[in-house]
Design a protein around this motif. Structure first.
Motif, PDB file in Angstrom:
ATOM      1  N   PRO A 280       0.636  -1.231  -0.292  1.00  0.00           N
ATOM      2  CA  PRO A 280       0.254   0.048  -0.142  1.00  0.00           C
ATOM      3  C   PRO A 280       1.064   1.307  -0.439  1.00  0.00           C
ATOM      4  CG  PRO A 280      -0.194  -1.559   1.486  1.00  0.00           C
ATOM      5  CD  PRO A 280       0.398  -1.736   1.489  1.00  0.00           C
ATOM      6  N   ALA A 281       1.690   1.166   0.330  1.00  0.00           N
ATOM      7  CA  ALA A 281       2.554   2.435   0.428  1.00  0.00           C
ATOM      8  C   ALA A 281       3.478   2.842  -0.725  1.00  0.00           C
ATOM      9  CB  ALA A 281       4.426   1.855   1.325  1.00  0.00           C
ATOM     10  N   ASN A 282       3.767   1.778  -1.411  1.00  0.00           N
ATOM     11  CA  ASN A 282       4.125   1.783  -3.386  1.00  0.00           C
ATOM     12  C   ASN A 282       3.253   3.213  -3.867  1.00  0.00           C
ATOM     13  OD1 ASN A 282       6.563   1.034  -2.338  1.00  0.00           O
ATOM     14  ND2 ASN A 282       6.180  -0.931  -3.233  1.00  0.00           N
ATOM     15  N   GLY A 283       2.221   2.490  -3.419  1.00  0.00           N
ATOM     16  CA  GLY A 283       0.332   2.799  -4.826  1.00  0.00           C
ATOM     17  C   GLY A 283       1.035   4.706  -3.898  1.00  0.00           C
ATOM     18  N   GLU A 284       0.144   3.942  -2.739  1.00  0.00           N
ATOM     19  CA  GLU A 284       0.433   5.954  -1.930  1.00  0.00           C
ATOM     20  C   GLU A 284       1.269   7.614  -2.344  1.00  0.00           C
ATOM     21  OE1 GLU A 284      -2.181   8.769   0.528  1.00  0.00           O
ATOM     22  OE2 GLU A 284      -2.363   6.443  -0.054  1.00  0.00           O
ATOM     23  N   ARG A 285       2.491   6.520  -2.632  1.00  0.00           N
ATOM     24  CA  ARG A 285       3.923   7.079  -2.818  1.00  0.00           C
ATOM     25  C   ARG A 285       3.268   7.542  -4.430  1.00  0.00           C
ATOM     26  NH1 ARG A 285       9.081   8.255  -2.023  1.00  0.00           N
ATOM     27  NH2 ARG A 285      10.560   8.556  -4.650  1.00  0.00           N
ATOM     28  N   GLN A 286       3.010   7.415  -4.758  1.00  0.00           N
ATOM     29  CA  GLN A 286       2.167   7.676  -6.638  1.00  0.00           C
ATOM     30  C   GLN A 286       2.167   8.215  -5.674  1.00  0.00           C
ATOM     31  OE1 GLN A 286       0.983   4.018  -8.672  1.00  0.00           O
ATOM     32  NE2 GLN A 286       1.253   5.790 -11.093  1.00  0.00           N
ATOM     33  N   ARG A 287       0.425   7.880  -5.926  1.00  0.00           N
ATOM     34  CA  ARG A 287      -0.044   8.857  -5.330  1.00  0.00           C
ATOM     35  C   ARG A 287      -0.191  10.574  -4.623  1.00  0.00           C
ATOM     36  NH1 ARG A 287      -2.578   4.826  -2.670  1.00  0.00           N
ATOM     37  NH2 ARG A 287      -3.991   3.488  -4.645  1.00  0.00           N
ATOM     38  N   ASP A 288       1.064  10.423  -4.196  1.00  0.00           N
ATOM     39  CA  ASP A 288       1.557  11.803  -3.865  1.00  0.00           C
ATOM     40  C   ASP A 288       1.844  12.495  -4.225  1.00  0.00           C
ATOM     41  OD1 ASP A 288       0.843  10.751  -0.505  1.00  0.00           O
ATOM     42  OD2 ASP A 288       3.518  10.599  -0.359  1.00  0.00           O
ATOM     43  N   TYR A 289       3.064  12.003  -5.878  1.00  0.00           N
ATOM     44  CA  TYR A 289       3.270  12.570  -6.567  1.00  0.00           C
ATOM     45  C   TYR A 289       1.967  13.368  -7.717  1.00  0.00           C
ATOM     46  CZ  TYR A 289       7.838  11.188  -7.194  1.00  0.00           C
ATOM     47  OH  TYR A 289       9.389  11.141  -6.541  1.00  0.00           O
ATOM     48  N   ALA A 290       1.067  12.567  -7.627  1.00  0.00           N
ATOM     49  CA  ALA A 290      -0.330  12.897  -8.456  1.00  0.00           C
ATOM     50  C   ALA A 290      -0.984  14.284  -7.548  1.00  0.00           C
ATOM     51  CB  ALA A 290      -1.177  11.767  -8.271  1.00  0.00           C
ATOM     52  N   ARG A 291      -1.361  14.229  -6.626  1.00  0.00           N
ATOM     53  CA  ARG A 291      -1.382  15.509  -5.439  1.00  0.00           C
ATOM     54  C   ARG A 291      -0.428  17.006  -5.202  1.00  0.00           C
ATOM     55  NH1 ARG A 291      -3.355  10.605  -1.876  1.00  0.00           N
ATOM     56  NH2 ARG A 291      -1.321  10.353  -1.137  1.00  0.00           N
ATOM     57  N   ALA A 292       0.351  16.134  -5.390  1.00  0.00           N
ATOM     58  CA  ALA A 292       1.646  16.954  -5.983  1.00  0.00           C
ATOM     59  C   ALA A 292       1.748  17.668  -7.150  1.00  0.00           C
ATOM     60  CB  ALA A 292       3.095  16.565  -5.247  1.00  0.00           C
ATOM     61  N   GLY A 293       0.731  17.594  -8.349  1.00  0.00           N
ATOM     62  CA  GLY A 293       0.499  18.122  -9.266  1.00  0.00           C
ATOM     63  C   GLY A 293       1.525  17.371 -10.649  1.00  0.00           C
ATOM     64  N   LYS A 294       1.813  16.752  -9.930  1.00  0.00           N
ATOM     65  CA  LYS A 294       3.330  15.912 -10.868  1.00  0.00           C
ATOM     66  C   LYS A 294       2.519  15.060 -11.933  1.00  0.00           C
ATOM     67  CE  LYS A 294       6.050  18.569  -8.173  1.00  0.00           C
ATOM     68  NZ  LYS A 294       7.133  19.336  -8.662  1.00  0.00           N
TER      69      LYS A 294
ATOM     70  N   VAL B 239      19.819   4.753  -3.058  1.00  0.00           N
ATOM     71  CA  VAL B 239      19.966   5.597  -2.013  1.00  0.00           C
ATOM     72  C   VAL B 239      19.340   7.357  -2.255  1.00  0.00           C
ATOM     73  CG1 VAL B 239      21.216   6.485   0.421  1.00  0.00           C
ATOM     74  CG2 VAL B 239      21.608   4.685  -0.308  1.00  0.00           C
ATOM     75  N   TRP B 240      18.485   7.968  -1.785  1.00  0.00           N
ATOM     76  CA  TRP B 240      18.353   9.426  -2.102  1.00  0.00           C
ATOM     77  C   TRP B 240      17.911   9.872  -1.137  1.00  0.00           C
ATOM     78  CZ3 TRP B 240      14.745   5.337  -3.414  1.00  0.00           C
ATOM     79  CH2 TRP B 240      13.721   5.490  -2.782  1.00  0.00           C
ATOM     80  N   ILE B 241      18.096  11.736  -0.723  1.00  0.00           N
ATOM     81  CA  ILE B 241      17.904  12.687   0.033  1.00  0.00           C
ATOM     82  C   ILE B 241      16.641  13.660  -1.264  1.00  0.00           C
ATOM     83  CG2 ILE B 241      18.015  14.475   0.337  1.00  0.00           C
ATOM     84  CD1 ILE B 241      19.751  12.929   1.447  1.00  0.00           C
ATOM     85  N   SER B 242      15.375  14.021  -0.024  1.00  0.00           N
ATOM     86  CA  SER B 242      13.876  14.270  -0.052  1.00  0.00           C
ATOM     87  C   SER B 242      13.931  15.063   0.800  1.00  0.00           C
ATOM     88  CB  SER B 242      12.939  13.282  -0.674  1.00  0.00           C
ATOM     89  OG  SER B 242      12.660  12.218   0.538  1.00  0.00           O
ATOM     90  N   GLU B 243      12.578  16.546   0.832  1.00  0.00           N
ATOM     91  CA  GLU B 243      11.908  16.576   1.381  1.00  0.00           C
ATOM     92  C   GLU B 243      10.922  16.174   2.664  1.00  0.00           C
ATOM     93  OE1 GLU B 243      11.619  20.507   0.102  1.00  0.00           O
ATOM     94  OE2 GLU B 243      13.752  21.209  -0.032  1.00  0.00           O
ATOM     95  N   PRO B 244      10.930  16.241   3.448  1.00  0.00           N
ATOM     96  CA  PRO B 244       9.558  15.449   4.115  1.00  0.00           C
ATOM     97  C   PRO B 244       8.792  15.835   3.615  1.00  0.00           C
ATOM     98  CG  PRO B 244      11.175  16.691   6.056  1.00  0.00           C
ATOM     99  CD  PRO B 244      11.760  17.032   5.010  1.00  0.00           C
ATOM    100  N   GLY B 245       7.388  14.953   3.469  1.00  0.00           N
ATOM    101  CA  GLY B 245       6.487  15.525   2.773  1.00  0.00           C
ATOM    102  C   GLY B 245       6.242  16.037   1.267  1.00  0.00           C
ATOM    103  N   HIS B 246       7.467  15.257   0.537  1.00  0.00           N
ATOM    104  CA  HIS B 246       7.553  16.054  -0.836  1.00  0.00           C
ATOM    105  C   HIS B 246       8.169  14.262  -1.336  1.00  0.00           C
ATOM    106  CE1 HIS B 246       5.919  19.879  -0.624  1.00  0.00           C
ATOM    107  NE2 HIS B 246       6.992  19.827   0.993  1.00  0.00           N
ATOM    108  N   PRO B 247       8.278  13.775  -2.130  1.00  0.00           N
ATOM    109  CA  PRO B 247       8.473  12.208  -2.797  1.00  0.00           C
ATOM    110  C   PRO B 247       9.400  12.621  -3.569  1.00  0.00           C
ATOM    111  CG  PRO B 247       6.432  12.746  -4.124  1.00  0.00           C
ATOM    112  CD  PRO B 247       6.561  13.371  -2.585  1.00  0.00           C
ATOM    113  N   ALA B 248       9.795  13.768  -4.285  1.00  0.00           N
ATOM    114  CA  ALA B 248      10.774  14.045  -5.422  1.00  0.00           C
ATOM    115  C   ALA B 248      12.565  14.099  -4.652  1.00  0.00           C
ATOM    116  CB  ALA B 248      10.853  16.036  -6.126  1.00  0.00           C
ATOM    117  N   PRO B 249      13.330  13.549  -5.233  1.00  0.00           N
ATOM    118  CA  PRO B 249      14.241  13.247  -5.123  1.00  0.00           C
ATOM    119  C   PRO B 249      15.098  14.350  -5.222  1.00  0.00           C
ATOM    120  CG  PRO B 249      14.225  12.107  -7.342  1.00  0.00           C
ATOM    121  CD  PRO B 249      13.170  12.750  -7.040  1.00  0.00           C
ATOM    122  N   LEU B 250      16.095  15.343  -4.847  1.00  0.00           N
ATOM    123  CA  LEU B 250      17.313  16.083  -4.132  1.00  0.00           C
ATOM    124  C   LEU B 250      18.856  15.425  -5.370  1.00  0.00           C
ATOM    125  CD1 LEU B 250      16.823  17.910  -1.557  1.00  0.00           C
ATOM    126  CD2 LEU B 250      15.319  18.787  -3.484  1.00  0.00           C
ATOM    127  N   GLN B 251      19.059  13.879  -5.066  1.00  0.00           N
ATOM    128  CA  GLN B 251      20.112  13.612  -5.452  1.00  0.00           C
ATOM    129  C   GLN B 251      19.699  11.861  -4.925  1.00  0.00           C
ATOM    130  OE1 GLN B 251      22.111  13.500  -7.727  1.00  0.00           O
ATOM    131  NE2 GLN B 251      23.862  14.910  -7.245  1.00  0.00           N
TER     132      GLN B 251
END
Length: 237
Positions: free
Chosen positions: A86-100, A218-230
């Motif tokens: 379920p967490a994988n699907g929720e991560r994808q939904r986070d992208y949709a909610r963020a307009g990505k 391994v990647w870095i992101s901001e809390p609450g935002h799935p998009a990676p920084l590096q």
């Protein structure tokens, strides 16, 4: 006796080195390439075969870190994907909610947090040459130490254990009577917060579930935002 001790110490040193993995992204941004997929989706195997080719690509780990997140929202049509959560699907939904992304679907690709469809034309994601800061990580046994430039704000370190060489005979659903070869499969994913860009954490618990080889992303992101920084990654075996 001295020779025996020398041989033993050499073997112990080799074992220690074999268990230590060093990863370094460099300053230029490394692309985190995410595929959202399901063994119950008939349109997913072509996308997975395309992603699988990265195993032999010179850009693997130093320019692209691929991850296949299996989602569970197709399980109801007849085949339960054992790699789906379920967490994988929720991560994808986070992208949709963020307009990505306009909607949630499979197969769905994201390159550095943005919806991407270039795979349908046989194209890889365009390299992002912006300076994103160097992500350093070292793995000693099950303990991972990581460092990223302090941005003055909270950051999250994401760790994913990847399974390779997975062959699954699908007996029901849209892909029934097919044997699927899957690579870069997320076996476990965990995120760890930090206020100073430094981490010392344990690997997430995982089950191989038929994986013949293992890797790590391994990647870095901001809390609450799935998009990676590096991002960075490497082979565990």
């Amino acid at each position: 006796m001295k020779l025996a001790w020398a041989t033993l110490l050499a073997l112990l040193a080799c074992t220690a080195n074999a268990e230590t993995l060093s990863m370094n992204s460099g300053e230029r941004r490394v692309t985190l390439l995410e595929l959202y997929t399901s063994q119950g989706c008939s349109s997913c195997p072509p996308a997975e075969r395309w992603l699988n080719d990265y195993i032999d690509d010179d850009d693997l780990w130093n320019k692209v870190v691929p991850v296949a997140f299996h989602v569970d929202y197709w399980d109801y049509i007849g085949w339960k994907d054992i790699y789906a959560t379920p967490a994988n699907g929720e991560r994808q939904r986070d992208y949709a909610r963020a307009g990505k992304a306009r909607t949630v679907y499979t197969p769905g690709f994201f390159a550095n947090g943005r919806e991407w469809r270039g795979w349908t034309f046989g194209m890889g994601p365009r390299a992002d040459n912006r300076r994103a800061g160097n992500l350093e990580a070292s793995l000693d046994g099950k303990q991972l130490t990581a460092r990223y430039p302090d941005t003055g704000q909270a950051l999250e370190l994401n760790i994913v254990i990847l399974g390779f060489g997975i062959d699954t005979r699908v007996e029901r659903g849209e892909n029934r009577n097919s044997t699927l070869r899957q690579e870069f499969v997320s076996l476990a994913h965990a995120a760890h917060p930090s206020g100073n860009g430094q981490w010392q954490v344990s690997l997430p618990e995982y089950t191989r579930n038929g994986a013949k080889r293992l890797g790590i992303g391994v990647w870095i992101s901001e809390p609450g935002h799935p998009a990676p920084l590096q991002a960075t990654g490497g082979w565990l075996e």
